[in-house]
Each structure stands twice: as structure tokens, then as C-alpha cells.
Design an enzyme around this catalytic site. Structure first.
Site, mmCIF file in Angstrom:
data_model
loop_
_atom_site.group_PDB
_atom_site.id
_atom_site.type_symbol
_atom_site.label_atom_id
_atom_site.label_comp_id
_atom_site.label_asym_id
_atom_site.label_seq_id
_atom_site.Cartn_x
_atom_site.Cartn_y
_atom_site.Cartn_z
ATOM 1 N N SER A 182 20.955 -25.414 -24.531
ATOM 2 C CA SER A 182 19.992 -24.794 -23.067
ATOM 3 C C SER A 182 20.404 -24.149 -22.115
ATOM 4 O O SER A 182 19.535 -22.757 -22.253
ATOM 5 C CB SER A 182 18.815 -25.895 -23.871
ATOM 6 O OG SER A 182 19.335 -26.589 -21.939
ATOM 7 N N HIS A 210 17.329 -26.260 -29.696
ATOM 8 C CA HIS A 210 17.811 -25.012 -29.935
ATOM 9 C C HIS A 210 17.863 -23.828 -31.191
ATOM 10 O O HIS A 210 18.029 -22.951 -30.551
ATOM 11 C CB HIS A 210 18.250 -24.154 -28.494
ATOM 12 C CG HIS A 210 16.996 -24.819 -27.127
ATOM 13 N ND1 HIS A 210 16.208 -23.782 -26.451
ATOM 14 C CD2 HIS A 210 17.427 -25.761 -26.915
ATOM 15 C CE1 HIS A 210 15.642 -24.327 -25.658
ATOM 16 N NE2 HIS A 210 16.339 -25.988 -25.429
ATOM 17 N N LYS A 241 9.373 -25.517 -29.473
ATOM 18 C CA LYS A 241 10.297 -24.300 -29.022
ATOM 19 C C LYS A 241 10.396 -23.539 -30.465
ATOM 20 O O LYS A 241 8.906 -22.591 -30.749
ATOM 21 C CB LYS A 241 12.195 -24.437 -29.136
ATOM 22 C CG LYS A 241 12.227 -25.083 -28.124
ATOM 23 C CD LYS A 241 13.369 -25.942 -27.431
ATOM 24 C CE LYS A 241 13.722 -26.353 -26.501
ATOM 25 N NZ LYS A 241 12.595 -28.058 -26.590
#
Length: 394
Positions: A182, A210, A241
Site C-alpha cells: 500500500s 489493494h 477500497k
């Protein structure tokens, strides 16, 4: 009179003097390409809203409809009275989306790691962990009581060396890596890591926080990206996310899912995810399965912005994903750069120690499918102006 809490004030003062104090800004708008932050409208280069789904009308509508039907909260843990048919539908849909046999949903990606690591290994076991793994992996590993052996970042050869050195000292072994890191935006060489773990009969776990909605066909994640279906024992995902909501997921073997239902502490001892959150997550799967448009736009925006930033002379590190670090070195410069960006109309926070190593402070730009080309050009113009003002570029 000396207070027993004076030491906290001293620590806080020390952070401020070192330029490491984190000033938390406040939003008063929905997530999107533009935000209202501390009362000012600014271009958003800060959120993990990769696909722009956090305020997508389809997501909002799904959540609104389910509130009328189920209310706002489950009022119980999953194992007692909190498992709704919605939770089971989300888990079935996530398993299908990820191409695995089973999945279990939790309250967050952080909780997913805290639940999973301690049920797979204990005090007689060992964890081989990438040295740059996320804090939730580190905390889950500590909770397990297993011996933690770090291997060099994204280095399968060092992983194998560490496994060989530890042979005979453990009962079970688990190797853990982030999928997309990240802070730096680089991708773990999961195919090469799998070759090592399969050779040595070590369980393999990847945190795809991610990568979900970003990598793989239509955003199906890092396992799909490397064509490793059925080979990775555990995939951890987050729904906060690219999915734009909140929650975590553990995907893989039905045995592991069943074991988590029996022993995963966040599953057993913390209330279930709320009905509107779950409904919105299901809507996100509908959107991703229906079209690759958002994922394609995300990558198009990423390629354009990174190329132009490099042309301006900025150091964007080793990222190969939409995470775009602007490497600045020391934390005070990064914080000053962030303040100047905000004054010019960009919300992009500085990241320094302990989030990243000392000397590697940065501005982390998060590209989104929600950004238009005009948004990106506006951002590039401001970055160039601030970069020249602070002598980062010429």
C-alpha cells in the site's frame, strides 16, 4: 503535580517537534474526485476509492432499499443471532467472483487478518512474513503466538533461505505477503512465492486489499492476475477500497472458512456487518461482473498520470499500480508539500515514519476511475507549481 499521563503529552510534543505529528483533516462531502475538506473544495488524491463506487448511485440505492427491509444493524455477532441471508449471499457471490470454493465476510480487512492468522498457526508454529507487510498482518501474527521470521521484501529466494534455515523447528508454517503493497504500490511476485511454498509444504496467504477491484480480469485480484486459482490457501480481501464500502473477506478452502466460523475471534465476538453495508457490497459485485469499464478507466488514468509526473521530474518510486508515491525523503518536507498542495486545491496527505521508513517520506497519490482527464491535468499543474516552489523539481 505530575500526572501519570504526562508522558503522553511529552510523546505528542516530540512528534510535533520531529515533524511527525499527524494532523487529521475532516471531510464534509461524499467520496469522489472532489471533496470538501475542512470547509474547502479540493481535488481528491487521497482516498482508496479506486473505482469511484463509494458514492455511486447504484450502491447508494442498494443500501437505501435494504434499510427499509432489514433496518440499520444486525444487533448480534454472526455466531449467535447476527447471520442474515444477506451475509450468506455476499459470501456466495464473493466466492464466485474470486473463483474459489468458499468465502467468509467480516467487519473489515483488518479484522480478517486478525481472525485468520491465529486460527492457522500457534505457539509451535512459524510465520514467514514479508518485511513490508501491512500492520494488520503484523498484529494478527503477533496474536497467533507463532514465531515470526521476516523475509526480504518481495524476495522469493530469501523466503526459501529462511524456510530452509528454520527446517525442523516448527510444527506448521505459514507464509504471508501483501498482494499490492500500500505504501509503494508494487506487486508481490506471488507466482514465484507459490513455487517456494508449494515446494516446502508451507501454507500460503495473501492480503489482496489493494489488488481487489484493481488487478486481474475485471478486478478479480492478484490470484487471478497470476492464474493461481486453487493454489493459494487463503486470500484476504477488503471491501472498503475498490468496493467503496466497508468489510473484509477471507476466500479459499471451505475447510478454512468452516474453521473460521468456529474459532475466528472477530467473527465470534464482534457484531456482524450492517445490512446496508452488505447490500452495497453485493451491488459492487454486480457492477464489476457486469462491465470492466471502471477497472479499465482506472488503469488508463493511472498510466497517464504516472507518465506525466515522471515527465515533470518527480520520483514515483517502484509502483506498478494506481498507488503513486511521490518520494520526498524527509517527513518535514512531505508535510510542507502536503500543506502547499492543500492551499492550492489538492487533498493529498504526507506519509512519514512510522507508516513508512525514516528517510522515505512521501505524498501518496491514489488514482481513481472517478477522475476525469481535466481533474488529472489540474492535479499535474498544481504538483508542478508546488514542486518548483519547494525545489523538488526544476
Amino acid at each position: 503535580m505530575t500526572s501519570r499521563l504526562d508522558w503522553i503529552q511529552q510523546e505528542l510534543d516530540g512528534l510535533k517537534e520531529a515533524g511527525l505529528y499527524n494532523h487529521i483533516r475532516t471531510l464534509s462531502s461524499p467520496q469522489g474526485a472532489w471533496l470538501v475538506v475542512d470547509g474547502k473544495r479540493v481535488l481528491n488524491f487521497c482516498s482508496n476509492n479506486y473505482l469511484g463506487l463509494a458514492n455511486d448511485p447504484r450502491m447508494v440505492d442498494a443500501a437505501r432499499k435494504i434499510v427499509d427491509k432489514y433496518g440499520v444493524g444486525p444487533a448480534a455477532v454472526r455466531s449467535i443471532a447476527g447471520t442474515m441471508d444477506l451475509h450468506l449471499e455476499l459470501e456466495r457471490r464473493m466466492a464466485k467472483f474470486k473463483g474459489v470454493e468458499a468465502a467468509i465476510s467480516l467487519q473489515s480487512g483488518f479484522c480478517a487478518n486478525l481472525a485468520t492468522v491465529p486460527v492457522l498457526v500457534g505457539k509451535e508454529d512459524v510465520i514467514f512474513s514479508d518485511e513490508l507487510n501491512h500492520a494488520s498482518i503484523i498484529d494478527g501474527s503477533r496474536l497467533s503466538g507463532a514465531k515470526i521470521i521476516r523475509f526480504a521484501h518481495a524476495n522469493p529466494a530469501d523466503l526459501e533461505a529462511q524456510i530452509n534455515a528454520a527446517k525442523g523447528s516448527y510444527r506448521r508454517a505459514l507464509a504471508i505477503t501483501d498482494g499490492v503493497f500500500s505504501m509503494d504500490g508494487d506487486v508481490a511476485p506471488l507466482d514465484k512465492i507459490y513455487e517456494v511454498t508449494s515446494k516446502h509444504d508451507v501454507m500460503l496467504m495473501v492480503d489482496d486489499a489493494h489488488g481487489e477491484g484493481v488487478l486481474g480480469a475485471g478486478g478479480r485480484g492478484i490470484v487471478d492476475h497470476f492464474h493461481l486459482h486453487g493454489k493459494v490457501d487463503v486470500e484476504i480481501g477488503t471491501l472498503s477500497k475498490a468496493f467503496g464500502v466497508v468489510g473484509g473477506v477471507v476466500a479459499g478452502s471451505p475447510l478454512i472458512v468452516e474453521w473460521l466460523q468456529q474459532r475466528g475471534r472477530p467473527f465470534l465476538f464482534s457484531s456482524a456487518a450492517t445490512p446496508p453495508d452488505v447490500a452495497a457490497c453485493i451491488a459492487a459485485i454486480d457492477i464489476l461482473e457486469g462491465s470492466t469499464e471502471l477497472v479499465d478507466r482506472l488503469w488508463e488514468n493511472t498510466r497517464y498520470f504516472k507518465a506525466e509526473m515522471k515527465n515533470l521530474g518527480f520520483d514515483t518510486g517502484h509502483s506498478t499500480t494506481p498507488i503513486t508515491p511521490i518520494m520526498l525523503g524527509e517527513a518535514p518536507l512531505a508535510h510542507e508539500f502536503s500543506r502547499e498542495l492543500y492551499n492550492e486545491g489538492i487533498f493529498a496527505m504526507a506519509l512519514g515514519f512510522p507508516t513508512v521508513p525514516r528517510g522515505k517520506a512521501r505524498i501518496r497519490v491514489m488514482i481513481s476511475a472517478a477522475h476525469s482527464r481535466d481533474d488529472l491535468d489540474k492535479g499535474l499543474e498544481i504538483f508542478a507549481r508546488v514542486g518548483r516552489k519547494l525545489s523538488v523539481i526544476h
